[in-house]
Write an enzyme that holds these catalytic residues in place. Structure first.
Site, mmCIF file in Angstrom:
data_model
loop_
_atom_site.group_PDB
_atom_site.id
_atom_site.type_symbol
_atom_site.label_atom_id
_atom_site.label_comp_id
_atom_site.label_asym_id
_atom_site.label_seq_id
_atom_site.Cartn_x
_atom_site.Cartn_y
_atom_site.Cartn_z
ATOM 1 N N ASP A 248 0.799 -1.234 0.025
ATOM 2 C CA ASP A 248 0.052 0.013 0.109
ATOM 3 C C ASP A 248 0.951 1.127 0.025
ATOM 4 O O ASP A 248 1.024 1.698 -1.099
ATOM 5 C CB ASP A 248 -1.220 -0.130 1.380
ATOM 6 N N GLU A 326 -12.364 -0.990 -0.705
ATOM 7 C CA GLU A 326 -12.393 -0.612 0.304
ATOM 8 C C GLU A 326 -13.264 0.892 0.505
ATOM 9 O O GLU A 326 -12.909 1.634 1.077
ATOM 10 C CB GLU A 326 -11.392 -0.632 1.405
HETATM 11 C C1 MUC Z 1 -4.917 2.478 4.514
HETATM 12 O O1 MUC Z 1 -3.987 2.342 5.017
HETATM 13 O O2 MUC Z 1 -5.129 1.600 3.742
HETATM 14 C C2 MUC Z 1 -8.020 2.560 4.210
HETATM 15 C C3 MUC Z 1 -8.847 2.013 5.237
HETATM 16 C C4 MUC Z 1 -8.698 2.881 6.548
HETATM 17 O O3 MUC Z 1 -9.157 2.227 7.514
HETATM 18 O O4 MUC Z 1 -7.567 3.447 6.364
HETATM 19 C C5 MUC Z 1 -7.196 3.506 4.898
HETATM 20 C C6 MUC Z 1 -5.952 3.608 4.564
HETATM 21 MG MG MG Z 2 -3.265 0.583 4.142
#
Ligand code: MUC
Ligand code: MG
Length: 387
Positions: A248, A326
């Site tokens: 990520d 997400e």
């Molecule tokens: C991330 O680090 O992925 C995605 C969902 C969440 O709660 O934070 C983000 C950032």
């Molecule tokens: Mg992440």
């Protein structure tokens, strides 16, 4: 007839979250969005968004910094340019503005939203066309309390909203984090799939131990366990971990994606347009992932409705989306600033068919959450006097 970019406006909008959201590096109780509006000479306005997590806690851009970068540096480059060619407008911005990926993504989104509205097409059609109109969306359990997380997950499963959960870990001792994951998995069993996001909090020996323990606890995947600078560690871990590793924070665009693919640093990529520097750059990352047989996941910076819908329009064009998305950011906010809220149902998000992003702001409501104070840049002894 020429159609020009007439003006670019930026707003900072603060929306409280429905509960505290606890990550390894910070906790948030509001989301701060930088909204950008690109007004064209034919009367069409495109919208974009740049949102970060906890100001500068997560990434090297803040909403206030984005506003400054756009107002001071990007707007003069864009004003008067042909609004019908977003790629040419963004090429000029890239030529004169280094970095600033979140701000560039917000601008590119607004230019594309305007172009798609002008064409009378959903934005996904300008990006190649949709292969799906419904995107699977997971929910992040990050209240900081195990029992509260279990109750939250139960309610999500019951209402048909989410049955895949991401747990934010890395803040507590490894043993406590694993106990937290195991307790949630025990409570939810086969009704839910669980994965974790460590947000760079572990070192390599911890990550190796953690990966084994998480596999035993029933988790499916580990997101960004190591600091983004430790690429060699990521490569070693991806080889030895019993669970797949998702990259990520290490992915700031196609160049990073290519490097991580080449060194074998991950089995999955979280594709985030903001981190990538734009929707096209994010699409290029997905292409690299596909070519390297790396699974694709539609990531978020917890954006509100504009950023979420921009990502959704792009992700809907991906042939493969092995790890789902997400895109739950708007659901974490206590209020929607849309005229019609986004449609979350059947464990996912429905894409609208109307032109552009397919959403409209409730301007009165948006104005109510707008923060109007100027960005203060006072540092050193004077800062003390002024506070
Ligand atoms: C991330 O680090 O992925 C995605 C969902 C969440 O709660 O934070 C983000 C950032
Ligand atoms: Mg992440």
């Amino acid at each position: 007839m020429a159609i020009n970019i007439e003006r670019v406006d930026t707003w900072i909008v603060d929306i409280p979250t429905i509960r505290p959201h606890v990550l390894s590096m910070t906790s948030i109780s509001k989301q701060v969005m930088m909204l950008v509006f690109v007004t064209c000479s034919d009367g069409i306005t495109g919208m974009g968004e740049g949102t970060t997590i906890g100001g500068l806690s997560y990434s090297d851009e803040s909403p206030e910094g984005m506003k400054l970068a756009i107002d001071r540096y990007c707007e003069p480059l864009l004003r008067g340019r042909d609004a019908r060619v977003p790629a040419a407008a963004m090429a000029v911005v890239r030529q004169h503005v280094v970095g600033n990926h979140f701000a560039k993504n917000a601008l590119e989104t607004a230019l594309l939203d305007a172009a798609a509205k002008r064409a009378g097409l959903p934005l996904s059609e300008l990006l190649g066309g949709r292969v799906r109109g419904h995107l699977p969306v997971l929910w992040t359990l990050a209240s900081g309390d195990t029992n509260r997380d279990i109750d939250e997950a139960e309610a999500m499963i019951e209402s048909g909203r989410h049955n895949v959960f991401k747990l934010k870990i890395g803040k507590r001792a490894l043993r406590d984090d694993i106990a937290h994951v195991a307790a949630i998995k025990r409570a939810l069993g086969e009704r839910a799939s669980l994965r974790v996001d460590v947000n760079q909090a572990w070192d390599e020996p911890q990550a190796l131990r953690g990966a084994k323990m998480l596999a035993d606890a029933g988790a499916d995947l580990i997101e960004q366990p190591l600091p983004r600078g430790n690429r060699a560690g990521l490569r070693r871990l991806a080889r030895r971990s019993p669970l797949p590793i998702m990259a990520d924070e290490v992915l700031h665009g196609p160049v990073d994606a290519l490097d991580i693919a080449q060194i074998g640093g991950a089995q999955a990529f979280s594709v985030k347009p903001a981190q990538a520097g734009g929707l096209f750059a994010a699409g290029q990352m997905a292409a690299i992932a596909s070519a390297a047989h790396i699974g694709i996941y539609g990531g978020t910076m917890l954006e509100g409705a504009i950023g979420t819908m921009a990502s959704a329009q792009l992700f809907s064009t991906f042939d493969a989306l092995e790890w789902g998305t997400e895109l739950f950011g708007p659901l974490l906010q206590s209020e929607s600033i849309l005229a019609t809220p986004l449609a979350y149902r059947d464990f996912g998000l429905e894409l609208p068919d109307s032109p552009g992003l397919g959403i409209a702001l409730d301007m009165e409501k948006t104005r109510r959450f707008r923060r109007d104070e100027p960005v203060r840049t006072v540092v050193g002894p004077r800062a003390k006097e002024e506070s």
